[in-house]
Design an enzyme around this catalytic site. Structure first.
Site, PDB file in Angstrom:
ATOM      1  N   SER A   1      67.376  74.117  35.269  1.00  0.00           N
ATOM      2  CA  SER A   1      66.600  73.141  36.028  1.00  0.00           C
ATOM      3  C   SER A   1      67.436  71.932  36.445  1.00  0.00           C
ATOM      4  CB  SER A   1      65.380  72.727  35.200  1.00  0.00           C
ATOM      5  OG  SER A   1      64.431  72.057  35.975  1.00  0.00           O
TER       6      SER A   1
ATOM      7  N   ASP B   1      65.318  69.315  42.492  1.00  0.00           N
ATOM      8  CA  ASP B   1      66.260  69.489  41.389  1.00  0.00           C
ATOM      9  C   ASP B   1      66.934  70.846  41.519  1.00  0.00           C
ATOM     10  OD1 ASP B   1      64.143  71.129  40.640  1.00  0.00           O
ATOM     11  OD2 ASP B   1      64.325  70.674  38.514  1.00  0.00           O
TER      12      ASP B   1
END
EC number: 5.4.2.10
Length: 451
Positions: free
Chosen positions: A102, A243
């Site tokens: 992530s 992200d």
């Protein structure tokens, strides 16, 4: 049951250090394949990844595990996490895998798992996987004639682009908007700029040159300064910061100010409620969401359902209470009318729809409430359980009494890092800062004594 491998969002760690090793990745493939290998049909798994260097290593290790367990593997390549969830359902796969850490730096990586319905796995299934990982799985391997095959799937990212574009209302185009977007040198580096351009926007992309080690490096939703600079430089109407795996988003307004997930949820909840689209009379958000959001919703007779930290818990609450909007302050926004997990691009499109329909600036649209002063600090720990110490418990009780009804206190271990997070919020910033500093000091002293 104490978890050995799984945290709040799958398995995560530094590459080539336990648990993020190729050996464990292969064993995860065997274990997960064993659990989902039900029925006589040919079983299949889809695997996507972001752009970090270790993705190649872990992808191949998981292919070995799944094929050894008798599953066929479809390799998607770099694709956002919500794209994996969508294609798991679309390709009728038994399991979906996203290899990503992530928003973390390239040194870390992780394994996120989705069931055939596109939702992240339940705690019960993760516990079954943990049990298998510590066993000899030799007997679970497929017979030679049943070993799985692996192939790369072409065009999968374009299916995700079309899915994302369909979430923008048909009466809205992005013509006339100059959009700066930061893809964090991650999984959305191709799909997000393409989708926005196809919808009519003038797109100014940054963070679209991944090299394996620059994912989330001074870019993306955790480092918005680069996008703020670009918004000023090109006089963009809006900045969109994703992200590394594009399951979260932050917005930069035309003045260069950051708009967090709480404000974005307020915008979407308000807009959808006005259009009769909001389900369940409220939204779901984690305990980290600002008290200001809760007050804003209450004033509009909408309820905030609070959950544990982690978008999977937000989704569970949404399914339980019949909600279709949920998310986290960090920018995970889940819109269950469109998908089963956080989707930064889709959430951004809903904000853009409001901007276009109302003809106002992003700052006018997105500043829905004044956030209550909130202070968050982390205490790094290496051993022991400071939160079980009697002195720490008393300090926490004293802090809660000081805040009373005019604030909130939240102290919890991180699910992904060796940290204890100390967060307090209240109308008096000075008091909140003092309370957090005192608690950090007490917890730190207990940590040092244990070390």
């Amino acid at each position: 049951m104490k978890r050995k491998y799984f945290g709040t969002d799958g398995i995560r760690g530094q590459s080539n250090i336990f648990p993020m090793t190729p050996d464990l990745a292969m064993r995860v493939g065997i274990a997960v394949g064993t659990i989902f290998r039900n029925g006589a049909h040919r079983h299949r798994v889809v695997i996507g990844k972001d752009t970090r260097l270790s993705g190649y290593m872990l992808e191949n290790a998981m292919v070995a595990g799944f094929t050894a367990a008798g599953l066929d593997v479809f390799l998607l390549g770099p694709i956002p996490t919500p794209g994996v969830a969508m294609l798991t359902r679309s390709l009728r796969a038994d399991i979906g895998v996203m290899i990503s850490a992530s928003h973390n730096a390239f040194r870390d990586n992780g394994i996120k798992l989705f069931g055939p319905d596109g939702y992240k796995l339940s705690d019960d299934i993760e516990e079954k996987i943990e049990e298998l990982l510590d066993q000899d799985m030799t007997r679970q391997l497929a017979k030679p004639e049943d070993i799985g095959r692996a192939k790369r799937v072409d065009g999968d990212i374009y299916r995700y682009i079309e899915q994302a574009k369909r979430t923008l209302p048909r009466d809205v185009t992005l013509t006339g908007l100059r959009i700066a977007i930061d893809c964090a040198n991650g999984a959305a580096y191709k799909v997000a700029p393409s989708a926005l351009w196809e919808l009519g926007a003038e797109v100014v992309p940054i963070g679209t040159e991944p090299n394996g080690v620059n994912i989330n490096l001074e870019c993306g939703s955790t480092h918005p300064a680069a996008l703020q600079k670009k918004v000023h430089e090109v006089r963009a109407d809006i900045g969109i910061a994703l992200d590394g795996d594009a399951d979260r988003v932050l917005i930069i307004d035309e003045e260069g100010q950051v708009i967090d997930g709480d404000q974005l949820m307020a915008v979407i909840a308000d807009s959808w409620a006005a259009d009769g689209m909001l389900k369940g009379g409220g939204i779901a958000a984690t305990v980290m969401s600002n008290l200001g959001l809760e007050r804003y919703l209450q004033a509009r007779r909408l309820k905030l359902h609070r959950t544990k930290v982690g978008d999977r818990y937000v989704v569970e609450q949404m399914r339980q209470d019949g909600l279709n909007v949920g998310g986290e302050q960090s920018g995970h926004i889940v819109l269950s009318d469109f998908g089963t997990t956080g989707d930064g691009l889709v959430a951004a499109l809903q904000i853009l729809a409001v901007v276009k329909r109302q003809g106002k600036t992003v700052s006018e649209i997105c500043r829905r409430f004044e956030p209550v002063p909130q202070v968050l600090k982390n205490v790094r720990i290496s051993a022991g359980k400071p939160l079980e110490d009697a002195g720490v418990k008393q300090a926490i009780a004293d802090a809660e009494a000081q805040l009373a009804k005019n604030g909130r206190l939240l102290i919890r271990p991180s699910g992904t890092e060796p940290l204890i997070r100390v967060m307090a919020e209240g109308d008096d910033r000075g008091k909140v800062e003092r309370i957090v500093d005192e608690l950090v000091s007490v917890i730190g002293a207990v940590r040092n004594a244990a070390a």
